[in-house]
Design an enzyme around this catalytic site. Structure first.
Site, PDB file in Angstrom:
ATOM      1  N   CYS A  83       0.356  -6.507  12.533  1.00 23.53           N
ATOM      2  CA  CYS A  83       0.522  -7.797  13.218  1.00 23.53           C
ATOM      3  C   CYS A  83       1.914  -7.898  13.852  1.00 23.53           C
ATOM      4  O   CYS A  83       2.133  -8.722  14.729  1.00 23.53           O
ATOM      5  CB  CYS A  83       0.326  -8.951  12.242  1.00 23.53           C
ATOM      6  SG  CYS A  83      -1.093  -8.725  11.166  1.00 23.53           S
ATOM      7  N   GLY A 135     -10.644  -6.424  22.435  1.00 18.80           N
ATOM      8  CA  GLY A 135     -11.245  -6.548  21.105  1.00 18.80           C
ATOM      9  C   GLY A 135     -11.296  -5.220  20.385  1.00 18.80           C
ATOM     10  O   GLY A 135     -10.980  -4.169  20.957  1.00 18.80           O
ATOM     11  N   GLY A 157      -5.742  -9.576   9.306  1.00 15.57           N
ATOM     12  CA  GLY A 157      -4.959  -9.073   8.189  1.00 15.57           C
ATOM     13  C   GLY A 157      -5.069  -9.972   6.969  1.00 15.57           C
ATOM     14  O   GLY A 157      -5.078  -9.492   5.827  1.00 15.57           O
ATOM     15  N   PRO A 211     -23.570   2.031  -4.833  1.00 18.31           N
ATOM     16  CA  PRO A 211     -22.820   1.224  -5.814  1.00 18.31           C
ATOM     17  C   PRO A 211     -21.444   1.778  -6.185  1.00 18.31           C
ATOM     18  O   PRO A 211     -20.622   1.055  -6.726  1.00 18.31           O
ATOM     19  CB  PRO A 211     -23.734   1.185  -7.036  1.00 18.31           C
ATOM     20  CG  PRO A 211     -24.759   2.228  -6.819  1.00 18.31           C
ATOM     21  CD  PRO A 211     -24.862   2.488  -5.346  1.00 18.31           C
TER      22      PRO A 211
HETATM   23  P1  FAD Z   1      -5.968  -1.056   9.235  1.00 17.36           P
HETATM   24  O1  FAD Z   1      -4.729  -1.795   8.959  1.00 17.36           O
HETATM   25  O2  FAD Z   1      -6.305  -0.744  10.649  1.00 17.36           O
HETATM   26  O3  FAD Z   1      -5.949   0.278   8.393  1.00 17.36           O
HETATM   27  C1  FAD Z   1      -6.974   1.229   8.476  1.00 17.36           C
HETATM   28  C2  FAD Z   1      -6.340   2.583   8.288  1.00 17.36           C
HETATM   29  O4  FAD Z   1      -7.355   3.543   8.061  1.00 17.36           O
HETATM   30  C3  FAD Z   1      -5.581   3.061   9.514  1.00 17.36           C
HETATM   31  O5  FAD Z   1      -4.225   3.247   9.193  1.00 17.36           O
HETATM   32  C4  FAD Z   1      -6.283   4.358   9.913  1.00 17.36           C
HETATM   33  O6  FAD Z   1      -5.382   5.338  10.378  1.00 17.36           O
HETATM   34  C5  FAD Z   1      -6.930   4.761   8.599  1.00 17.36           C
HETATM   35  N1  FAD Z   1      -8.113   5.617   8.756  1.00 17.36           N
HETATM   36  C6  FAD Z   1      -9.243   5.348   9.471  1.00 17.36           C
HETATM   37  N2  FAD Z   1     -10.137   6.349   9.333  1.00 17.36           N
HETATM   38  C7  FAD Z   1      -9.573   7.255   8.519  1.00 17.36           C
HETATM   39  C8  FAD Z   1      -9.997   8.514   8.001  1.00 17.36           C
HETATM   40  N3  FAD Z   1     -11.201   9.038   8.288  1.00 17.36           N
HETATM   41  N4  FAD Z   1      -9.159   9.192   7.193  1.00 17.36           N
HETATM   42  C9  FAD Z   1      -7.948   8.677   6.862  1.00 17.36           C
HETATM   43  N5  FAD Z   1      -7.491   7.503   7.331  1.00 17.36           N
HETATM   44  C10 FAD Z   1      -8.294   6.806   8.125  1.00 17.36           C
HETATM   45  N6  FAD Z   1      -4.210 -10.269  11.729  1.00 17.36           N
HETATM   46  C11 FAD Z   1      -3.800 -11.460  11.250  1.00 17.36           C
HETATM   47  O7  FAD Z   1      -4.356 -11.948  10.255  1.00 17.36           O
HETATM   48  N7  FAD Z   1      -2.772 -12.137  11.839  1.00 17.36           N
HETATM   49  C12 FAD Z   1      -2.116 -11.637  12.914  1.00 17.36           C
HETATM   50  O8  FAD Z   1      -1.170 -12.251  13.413  1.00 17.36           O
HETATM   51  C13 FAD Z   1      -2.526 -10.397  13.451  1.00 17.36           C
HETATM   52  N8  FAD Z   1      -1.907  -9.866  14.519  1.00 17.36           N
HETATM   53  C14 FAD Z   1      -2.272  -8.630  14.964  1.00 17.36           C
HETATM   54  C15 FAD Z   1      -1.584  -8.067  16.034  1.00 17.36           C
HETATM   55  C16 FAD Z   1      -1.932  -6.821  16.497  1.00 17.36           C
HETATM   56  C17 FAD Z   1      -1.190  -6.237  17.651  1.00 17.36           C
HETATM   57  C18 FAD Z   1      -2.982  -6.094  15.874  1.00 17.36           C
HETATM   58  C19 FAD Z   1      -3.364  -4.735  16.352  1.00 17.36           C
HETATM   59  C20 FAD Z   1      -3.678  -6.636  14.811  1.00 17.36           C
HETATM   60  C21 FAD Z   1      -3.333  -7.917  14.350  1.00 17.36           C
HETATM   61  N9  FAD Z   1      -3.998  -8.499  13.271  1.00 17.36           N
HETATM   62  C22 FAD Z   1      -3.613  -9.722  12.809  1.00 17.36           C
HETATM   63  C23 FAD Z   1      -5.135  -7.811  12.633  1.00 17.36           C
HETATM   64  C24 FAD Z   1      -4.690  -7.018  11.401  1.00 17.36           C
HETATM   65  O9  FAD Z   1      -3.655  -6.168  11.736  1.00 17.36           O
HETATM   66  C25 FAD Z   1      -5.866  -6.224  10.878  1.00 17.36           C
HETATM   67  O10 FAD Z   1      -6.913  -7.117  10.618  1.00 17.36           O
HETATM   68  C26 FAD Z   1      -5.532  -5.469   9.599  1.00 17.36           C
HETATM   69  O11 FAD Z   1      -4.567  -4.511   9.870  1.00 17.36           O
HETATM   70  C27 FAD Z   1      -6.781  -4.800   9.051  1.00 17.36           C
HETATM   71  O12 FAD Z   1      -6.466  -4.072   7.922  1.00 17.36           O
HETATM   72  P2  FAD Z   1      -7.381  -2.848   7.486  1.00 17.36           P
HETATM   73  O13 FAD Z   1      -6.787  -2.310   6.244  1.00 17.36           O
HETATM   74  O14 FAD Z   1      -8.805  -3.230   7.476  1.00 17.36           O
HETATM   75  O15 FAD Z   1      -7.246  -1.811   8.688  1.00 17.36           O
END
Ligand code: FAD
Length: 553
Positions: free
Chosen positions: A42, A249, A306, A281
């Protein structure tokens, strides 16, 4: 117990950390294909802007420790393997095949967590793979954009998509003295999350700061030279751009789950139950790779945030260490800052409420964020949406230079607890002049809707009023501000009559009895008084302009 987590982002590391706090003996390994675990994604726009100085700041704890492999090993006894990719899952043998330093290996698990996040939606137009075209979703993107800004002269940038990330990125680039244009397919910014008149406030704000906004505009192609982007063709117009950010998106990253035969939802996310357990599961999933239940509609929604990913991680951490925590769902609450203004929302928009089968009734409360006599107050606008039948609160949107987050959060909590507008109107909120008016916007908006539901007031939204006037309907627009205010600023393009509120009682005979009268003022207080006066005097078709001039489109 062996726990393997795929994805070192918010959901994955929260699941791992929570599991560790509940079980000191478990062997926990997190696999992350990128270089930066625990990256506060973020914060990426703030890094591009230069507000956050180093990408590693986005990985730091409050006390300044960088959450890298060493930190996780020492502090939490969690093995974080960066630059390591999970390639496939053998569910029968409960093993994950990984690739690390060019070598394949295997990790066994008792429980596997998929927290693979999301990937940017691709735009399929000519030239999309040219240099200079990015999506700002990873540290690598942010570093490349910054490097490009430092080494090449970037005069113009085009941002495709007018959602939250597009807007934050627009601000970042504008602050770097780049000429920024946002191109949006829909007829408004923030199409998924804000109603038109509230999104218009955001548009006007960023235009004032120098950002150009083209709505109802389609990208046709990227014009390139020597493999680099030079311009974007939109609606037969050419927009010069050395830098393009595509922010239309994201979609769930599910390749691993899919190839392992796990069930997906209709929209292509990993299917999970209320315990965030997949169709296997022994495999859990959370964060941006799953959908959520919308608590108001009961339907699945994709809300990659996030805030939600962290909650998912905690629940998964519980459930893979013998707990039984449930995840109920979301209200799609979000907030962001553009330049000096803040915009936030929760629940359903008016449009979404109607589509979901509710009968929405709304209030817009514009005004200072604290007592109007208290120096330094700043304006905000709060839109509240409730259901006419049940009187339950359905949603809110807020925008302004003043404090909006507490208003959005109070309403989010109210919706979460199934509150009605009557509950909102009487809730015991903290009050002193530096913080709010004696009746805060939340209470005021609740009272406006109560008045409407109780037959004391009929509103008309700015969008509806404009539509009806443009369709040639003969409405009598009555502006009840002082003559001086009226001369300084008024609704343009339509016939508006000015009778100040203080004179209205004595000039009622100037008003038509047969026409619909719409009362208007600056923020709604005088027009409300006027509407009540007219209704009490027997005028039958009286409407009050929701949001007043402060929200006029
Ligand atoms: P991620 O943080 O994307 O982590 C997933 C990880 O899995 C990645 O690091 C990736 O490299 C890894 N991965 C994927 N596949 C594999 C694999 N096969 N092997 C090994 N590693 C793998 N949310 C808010 O609530 N407020 C905000 O203000 C906000 N601002 C944002 C601004 C920006 C510019 C962006 C891009 C996002 C923002 N978000 C915000 C959204 C928030 O960042 C995401 O919802 C959050 O990071 C999701 O977390 P996650 O753990 O699901 O995924």
């Amino acid at each position: 117990r062996e726990i393997v987590v795929v994805g070192g982002g918010a959901a994955g590391l929260k699941a791992a950390s929570r599991a560790r706090r509940r079980d000191e003996e478990a062997e926990i390994t997190v696999i992350e294909k990128g270089e930066y675990p625990s990256l506060g994604r973020c914060g990426l726009p703030y890094y591009v802007e230069g507000f956050v100085h180093d990408i590693s700041n986005l990985m730091e704890t409050l006390s300044g420790d960088v959450r890298d492999e060493e930190y996780f090993k020492k502090v939490k006894n969690i093995n974080v393997l960066t630059k390591t990719e999970a390639l496939s899952i053998d569910r029968k043998r409960k093993a994950v095949k990984i690739s690390r330093n060019g070598r394949d290996d295997e990790l066994n698990y008792d429980y596997l967590v998929l927290a693979t996040g999301a990937k940017p939606v691709r735009l399929s137009v000519k030239g999309v793979d040219a240099d200079g075209i990015f999506s700002l979703t990873s540290a690598e993107d942010a570093l490349k954009i910054t490097e490009m800004w430092m080494n090449e002269s970037i005069e113009s940038a085009v941002i495709i998509g007018g959602g939250l990330i597009g807007l934050e990125t627009a601000e970042a680039l504008e602050r770097l003295d780049i000429d920024v244009t946002i191109v949006e397919l829909k007829n408004q910014l923030l199409w998924n999350s804000f109603d038109f008149e509230m999104a218009e406030l955001v548009r006007k704000c960023i235009i004032r700061e120098g950002v150009k906004v083209l709505t109802s505009t389609t990208v046709q192609e990227f014009i390139t030279e020597d493999g680099k982007v030079k311009a974007v063709r939109v609606n037969e117009k050419i927009l010069p751009a050395e830098l393009v950010i595509i922010s239309i998106g994201v979609e769930p990253r599910t390749e691993l789950a899919e190839s392992a035969g796990l069930e997906l939802t209709e929209k292509g996310a990993i299917k999970v139950n209320e315990y965030l357990q997949t169709s296997d599961p022994f495999i859990y999933a959370g964060g941006d790779c799953v959908e959520n239940i919308n608590l108001l509609t009961g339907k699945h929604v994709y809300t990659p945030l996030g805030s939600t990913a962290n909650k998912h991680g905690r629940i998964i951490g519980d459930n893979i260490t013998g707990g039984k925590s449930k995840w109920r769902g979301v209200l799609c609450t979000s907030i962001f800052r553009v330049f000096n203004a803040d915009a936030g929302r929760t629940g359903l928009t008016e449009k979404q409420a109607r589509e979901a089968g509710f009968d929405p009734v709304i209030a817009i409360s514009p005004g200072p964020d604290r007592a109007h006599y208290y120096p330094g107050f700043k304006p905000i606008r709060l839109k509240l949406i409730a259901d006419r039948r049940t009187r339950k609160v359905l949603g809110a949107q807020a925008f302004g230079l003043g404090v909006i987050d507490k208003r959005i959060d109070v309403i989010a909590m109210a919706i979460h607890r199934g509150a009605t507008v009557d509950d909102l109107a009487e809730v015991d909120l903290a009050y002193a002049p530096p913080f709010s008016a004696a009746l805060d916007h939340v209470i005021h908006a609740g009272n406006i809707i109560k008045n409407k539901l109780d037959g004391l007031l009929n509103g008309i939204t700015p969008v509806e009023l404009k539509r009806r006037l443009d369709a040639g309907e003969d409405l009598y627009l009555l502006d009840v501000r002082s003559q001086k205010e009226f001369e300084a600023r008024r609704i343009e393009g339509y016939e508006v009559h000015n009778i100040p509120l203080s004179e209205l009682r004595n000039r009622l005979d100037e008003l038509p009895k047969d026409k619909e009268i719409v009362t208007i003022c600056a923020i709604g207080t005088r027009s409300y008084e006027a509407a009540r006066l007219l209704m009490n005097k027997g005028f039958e078709k009286v409407r009050f302009l929701d949001g007043a001039l402060a929200t006029w489109v």
